[in-house]
Design a protein around this motif. Structure first.
Motif, mmCIF file in Angstrom:
data_model
loop_
_atom_site.group_PDB
_atom_site.id
_atom_site.type_symbol
_atom_site.label_atom_id
_atom_site.label_comp_id
_atom_site.label_asym_id
_atom_site.label_seq_id
_atom_site.Cartn_x
_atom_site.Cartn_y
_atom_site.Cartn_z
ATOM 1 N N LYS A 110 0.815 -1.210 0.000
ATOM 2 C CA LYS A 110 0.000 0.000 0.000
ATOM 3 C C LYS A 110 0.854 1.268 0.000
ATOM 4 N N THR A 111 1.967 1.220 0.692
ATOM 5 C CA THR A 111 2.836 2.394 0.725
ATOM 6 C C THR A 111 3.283 2.787 -0.666
ATOM 7 N N LEU A 112 3.572 1.789 -1.508
ATOM 8 C CA LEU A 112 3.996 2.060 -2.878
ATOM 9 C C LEU A 112 2.923 2.851 -3.630
ATOM 10 N N TRP A 165 12.540 7.448 13.662
ATOM 11 C CA TRP A 165 11.177 7.061 13.293
ATOM 12 C C TRP A 165 11.046 7.145 11.783
ATOM 13 N N ALA A 166 10.844 6.005 11.138
ATOM 14 C CA ALA A 166 10.823 5.956 9.681
ATOM 15 C C ALA A 166 9.733 6.838 9.093
ATOM 16 N N GLY A 167 8.615 6.999 9.814
ATOM 17 C CA GLY A 167 7.510 7.788 9.290
ATOM 18 C C GLY A 167 7.836 9.247 9.069
ATOM 19 N N ALA A 197 0.265 7.493 3.046
ATOM 20 C CA ALA A 197 1.290 6.451 2.942
ATOM 21 C C ALA A 197 1.931 6.148 4.287
ATOM 22 N N MET A 198 1.981 7.139 5.184
ATOM 23 C CA MET A 198 2.567 6.924 6.508
ATOM 24 C C MET A 198 1.869 5.793 7.262
ATOM 25 N N THR A 209 4.418 -1.096 8.427
ATOM 26 C CA THR A 209 3.937 -2.457 8.183
ATOM 27 C C THR A 209 4.623 -3.065 6.967
ATOM 28 N N ASP A 210 4.735 -2.300 5.901
ATOM 29 C CA ASP A 210 5.401 -2.788 4.691
ATOM 30 C C ASP A 210 6.901 -2.989 4.913
ATOM 31 N N LEU A 211 7.502 -2.149 5.748
ATOM 32 C CA LEU A 211 8.915 -2.343 6.080
ATOM 33 C C LEU A 211 9.132 -3.686 6.773
#
Length: 436
Positions: free
Chosen positions: A235-237, A302-304, A417-418, A423-425
């Motif tokens: 979904k992030t993509l 924090w990756a976000g 996307a955040m 979750t995708d990571l």
């Protein structure tokens, strides 16, 4: 499944180079150089707009189409080219692409009508299709993960530097030898570098194998279905691609029409207008690299923050352009346009890094091509022709005031996307652990 293109990313393994550092940096230099020439050939035409308009009496919509057609063809061809490169040879694919777009650019100097020039520009796009995604995948795989955002930001900043050179060279050559000569002059370096690229070290592909038959390769149909499924469930993509496209509508509009804006609204001669517009593109090149580094640093804990940061920067770029084109005039206006140009390329490095972070290692080039598809079809292909259409209807300054509003959509998509990024990571991390 093997993971040869991503060994350093496996948990517990050192974050190192896939090949010898000297080979990796040579590959980066060559890939950077071709990206630069890609955009020289793509953007040289924007400084030629005043000359072509005077010679052939074209509308702004027609002029914008000469830029947009390349992005449209790149969008349609990028995904199949990247899929082939993922399964075959990236280096040989790049060589073929560079030869095609350079020869097509050379043919532009022999065109005698709008239709011929439009067709030649479409062929330039056919050659460039897939190059950005394949080149980015090569860089992402050869270098340690800790260097990815910075190097990808620098790689995609080559597009800005190439646009600067294209605008500068186009205006200067046209003023002395005519606008057709500009196409011939910028095409030769690409032919030379394409042949030198044969010395770049390729990396071994990651095979997607059937889980029911250990070690057996998937059929083409099954491969396509499984690739599509792998990409679609990320979904992030999807949201990151949409956000990047919306911001690139703004970027492509500014890059394509600023020379004409300075020429028409401020009465600056076409060659001088090209040089001033090049400063804005150069500011974008620096911004793309610097924002990539700063956003990477902010995302360490924090990756976000990577996506939050680019969302805020998109809104900042919108505000700067709204004030510049809608309120100010004279020297103050141009200074704010330069500042807006520095901020508007904030998505280039960080969003590419986000995409590579959440994509299965086996389909990196293809995943990058999905990003390229969105950026070209929904972003770069729309910006120049939409601005030309608005210019014909409302005037060029009003068009450049309205188009930056697309940055609001970009920010909203990045915030969405955040919600799925971490979750995708984790899903990609699980794949790496299984491969290890």
């Amino acid at each position: 499944m093997t993971l040869d293109d991503d060994r350093p990313a496996v948990a517990g393994a050192p974050d190192g180079y896939l090949v010898r550092p000297a080979q990796a940096w040579f590959a980066f230099a060559m890939t950077f150089g071709l990206m630069l020439l890609d955009y020289v050939d793509r953007q040289v035409i924007v400084s030629l707009f005043p000359y072509i308009k005077a010679d052939w009496g074209l509308s702004d919509k027609q002029l914008g189409g000469l830029v947009s057609i390349i992005s449209l063809v790149v969008a349609l061809g990028g995904l199949p080219v990247a899929l082939l490169a993922d399964r075959l040879s990236r280096v040989k694919s790049v060589v073929v692409m560079a030869l095609v777009w350079s020869l097509a650019s050379l043919s532009c100097m022999f065109c005698g009508s709008y239709g011929q020039l439009f067709t030649a520009r479409a062929l330039v796009g056919a050659g460039e299709a897939g190059y950005g995604s394949v080149g980015a995948a090569l860089i992402a795989s050869l270098f340690p993960r800790r260097l990815r955002s910075g190097l990808l930001g620098a790689f995609f900043a080559a597009a800005s530097f190439g646009s600067v050179l294209g605008v500068l060279l186009g205006g200067t050559i046209a003023a002395h030898w005519g606008w057709k000569a500009a196409f011939g002059a910028v095409s030769v370096p690409g032919l030379v570098l394409a042949l030198l690229y044969l010395f770049v070290r390729d990396y071994k592909t990651v095979e997607i194998v059937s889980p029911s038959a250990s070690g057996s390769y998937l059929s083409v149909g099954t491969l396509l279905r499984r690739t599509a499924k792998t990409l679609a469930r990320t979904k992030t993509l999807v949201w990151a691609c949409l956000g990047a496209a919306m911001q690139l509508i703004v970027v492509s509009a500014i890059w394509s029409w600023l020379p004409s804006f300075l020429n028409r609204v401020h009465g600056i001669p076409a060659d001088q207008a090209g040089r001033q517009a090049a400063l804005v593109v150069l500011a974008g090149a620096l911004g793309g690299f610097i924002w990539g580094l700063l956003v990477d640093r902010a995302a360490q804990r924090w990756a976000g923050r990577r996506l939050l940061g680019v969302a805020l920067l998109c809104l900042l770029s919108m505000g700067l352009f709204l004030v510049a084109f809608g309120v100010l005039s004279g020297a103050a206006q141009f200074k704010l346009i330069v500042l807006g140009g520095f901020v508007m390329t904030c998505t280039v490095g960080p969003i590419s890094a986000v995409v590579f972070d959440v994509i299965h290692p086996a389909v990196r080039s293809t995943g990058a091509a999905v990003l390229s598809l969105a950026q070209n079809l929904l972003g770069l292909a729309i910006g120049p022709v939409l601005t030309g259409w608005l210019s014909d209807a409302l005037g060029l300054q009003q068009a450049l005031t309205l188009v930056p509003l697309f940055s609001v959509l970009a920010a909203l998509f990045f915030l969405r996307a955040m919600r799925s990024y971490e979750t995708d990571l984790r899903a990609v991390a699980d794949v790496r652990l299984q491969a290890a």
